[in-house]
Scaffold this motif. Structure first.
Motif, PDB file in Angstrom:
ATOM      1  N   MET A  10       1.001  -1.249   0.360  1.00 25.27           N
ATOM      2  CA  MET A  10       0.119   0.026  -0.038  1.00 25.27           C
ATOM      3  C   MET A  10       0.910   1.170  -0.290  1.00 25.27           C
ATOM      4  SD  MET A  10      -3.576  -0.670  -0.634  1.00 25.27           S
ATOM      5  CE  MET A  10      -3.956   0.312   0.258  1.00 25.27           C
ATOM      6  N   ALA A  11       1.715   0.822   0.926  1.00 20.88           N
ATOM      7  CA  ALA A  11       2.862   2.339   0.461  1.00 20.88           C
ATOM      8  C   ALA A  11       3.409   2.960  -0.680  1.00 20.88           C
ATOM      9  CB  ALA A  11       3.912   2.397   1.930  1.00 20.88           C
ATOM     10  N   VAL A  12       3.783   1.577  -1.159  1.00 19.08           N
ATOM     11  CA  VAL A  12       4.636   1.802  -2.264  1.00 19.08           C
ATOM     12  C   VAL A  12       3.412   2.485  -3.262  1.00 19.08           C
ATOM     13  CG1 VAL A  12       5.517   0.028  -4.432  1.00 19.08           C
ATOM     14  CG2 VAL A  12       6.116  -0.184  -2.401  1.00 19.08           C
ATOM     15  N   GLY A  13       2.214   1.809  -3.365  1.00 17.38           N
ATOM     16  CA  GLY A  13       1.073   2.231  -4.189  1.00 17.38           C
ATOM     17  C   GLY A  13       0.484   3.521  -3.978  1.00 17.38           C
ATOM     18  N   VAL A  14       0.516   4.246  -3.300  1.00 20.05           N
ATOM     19  CA  VAL A  14       0.192   5.446  -2.448  1.00 20.05           C
ATOM     20  C   VAL A  14       2.079   6.073  -3.108  1.00 20.05           C
ATOM     21  CG1 VAL A  14       0.433   7.103  -0.813  1.00 20.05           C
ATOM     22  CG2 VAL A  14      -1.292   4.737  -0.825  1.00 20.05           C
ATOM     23  N   ALA A  15       2.510   6.199  -3.400  1.00 17.97           N
ATOM     24  CA  ALA A  15       3.954   6.457  -3.555  1.00 17.97           C
ATOM     25  C   ALA A  15       3.879   6.970  -4.722  1.00 17.97           C
ATOM     26  CB  ALA A  15       5.080   6.262  -3.053  1.00 17.97           C
ATOM     27  N   LEU A  16       3.994   5.727  -5.465  1.00 17.52           N
ATOM     28  CA  LEU A  16       3.971   5.848  -7.220  1.00 17.52           C
ATOM     29  C   LEU A  16       2.813   6.412  -7.758  1.00 17.52           C
ATOM     30  CD1 LEU A  16       4.732   2.272  -7.932  1.00 17.52           C
ATOM     31  CD2 LEU A  16       6.082   4.221  -7.912  1.00 17.52           C
ATOM     32  N   GLY A  17       1.469   6.485  -6.665  1.00 20.32           N
ATOM     33  CA  GLY A  17       0.573   7.487  -6.892  1.00 20.32           C
ATOM     34  C   GLY A  17       0.615   8.523  -6.855  1.00 20.32           C
ATOM     35  N   ASP A  18       1.439   9.411  -6.273  1.00 19.74           N
ATOM     36  CA  ASP A  18       1.409  10.604  -6.229  1.00 19.74           C
ATOM     37  C   ASP A  18       2.758  11.160  -6.199  1.00 19.74           C
ATOM     38  OD1 ASP A  18      -0.055  11.056  -3.746  1.00 19.74           O
ATOM     39  OD2 ASP A  18       1.539  10.544  -2.130  1.00 19.74           O
ATOM     40  N   PHE A  19       3.791   9.951  -6.962  1.00 17.83           N
ATOM     41  CA  PHE A  19       4.578  10.451  -7.858  1.00 17.83           C
ATOM     42  C   PHE A  19       3.645  10.371  -9.261  1.00 17.83           C
ATOM     43  CE2 PHE A  19       7.247   8.826 -11.560  1.00 17.83           C
ATOM     44  CZ  PHE A  19       8.755  10.562 -11.323  1.00 17.83           C
ATOM     45  N   THR A  20       3.045  10.290 -10.124  1.00 11.95           N
ATOM     46  CA  THR A  20       1.964  10.390 -11.362  1.00 11.95           C
ATOM     47  C   THR A  20       0.862  11.302 -11.373  1.00 11.95           C
ATOM     48  OG1 THR A  20       1.888   7.800 -11.533  1.00 11.95           O
ATOM     49  CG2 THR A  20       0.322   9.409 -12.726  1.00 11.95           C
ATOM     50  N   ALA A  21       0.700  11.722  -9.888  1.00 10.07           N
ATOM     51  CA  ALA A  21      -0.142  12.754  -9.975  1.00 10.07           C
ATOM     52  C   ALA A  21       1.428  13.896 -10.183  1.00 10.07           C
ATOM     53  CB  ALA A  21      -0.882  13.175  -8.861  1.00 10.07           C
TER      54      ALA A  21
END
Length: 207
Positions: A42-53
């Motif tokens: 979940m933490a990795v997914g959140v970080a990647l999502g924030d990076f994308t945004a």
């Protein structure tokens, strides 16, 4: 970029990720249902999502800076006012965090992908970064080095926050459902947002 500007960014970022929004609710839901094993994906997914945004937002910010320094400065002032507004709103918010446990079988990849989708494809998040990042960027300095520092800082904070929420949700479930605890988080986050907004204006006015 001065240390004062970076520190104001850190304070504002911590307040932002603490806010119990869609991403936090998703992390808590998986942690309640799947336990501690949900934390890392979940933490990795959140970080990647924030990076994308953030990456999508930065493209707009860079175009804005190249188009008009005056408009870019105006956006920075609007962003500071928006931070203060969000801080006041968050400070006055209640302490409800409605997250239902996700008990269906989920692989680490699926959990991470879900976190990435929720975090990166939220239009409000992209628009917010467009208003949030410019006030911490000095138009007189090289653009991309500043962006890289801000992005790296935010991603470390977002990753750590997701891990912390997952840990408390899986190990201390009563805390994430305690209105007093969530209310205290909201008040602390609201205070930090207000302070960061005011500080960014004060630092800018002093330059």
């Amino acid at each position: 970029m001065t240390f004062e500007i970076w520190f104001a960014f850190v304070a504002a970022s911590i307040a932002l990720v603490l806010i119990p929004g869609p991403t936090v609710l998703l992390v808590v839901s998986y942690a309640l249902g799947q336990g501690w094993r949900a934390a890392l994906p979940m933490a990795v997914g959140v970080a990647l999502g924030d990076f994308t945004a953030m990456s999508l937002s930065v493209l707009g910010i860079g175009a804005l800076l190249m188009a008009s320094a005056t408009v870019f400065t105006a956006v920075k002032w609007i962003g500071a006012a928006y931070l203060v507004y969000l801080g006041v709103k968050l400070f006055r918010a209640g302490g409800t965090l409605s997250a239902e446990p996700k008990t269906d079988a989920s692989t680490a990849l699926r959990m991470g992908a879900h976190a990435w989708l929720v975090t990166s494809l939220n239009p409000k998040g992209i628009l917010f970064f467009v208003a949030f990042f410019p006030q911490f960027i000095d138009p007189h300095l090289t653009f991309w080095p500043q962006v890289l520092v801000l992005q790296a800082t935010f991603l470390v904070i977002a990753f750590s926050n997701a891990l912390a929420y997952a840990f408390f949700a899986s190990r201390a479930r009563g805390l994430v459902r305690n209105e007093r605890v969530i209310g205290a988080i909201n008040k602390a986050g609201g205070s930090m947002l207000i302070s960061a907004g005011v500080a960014s204006v004060a630092i800018r006015s002093g330059n």
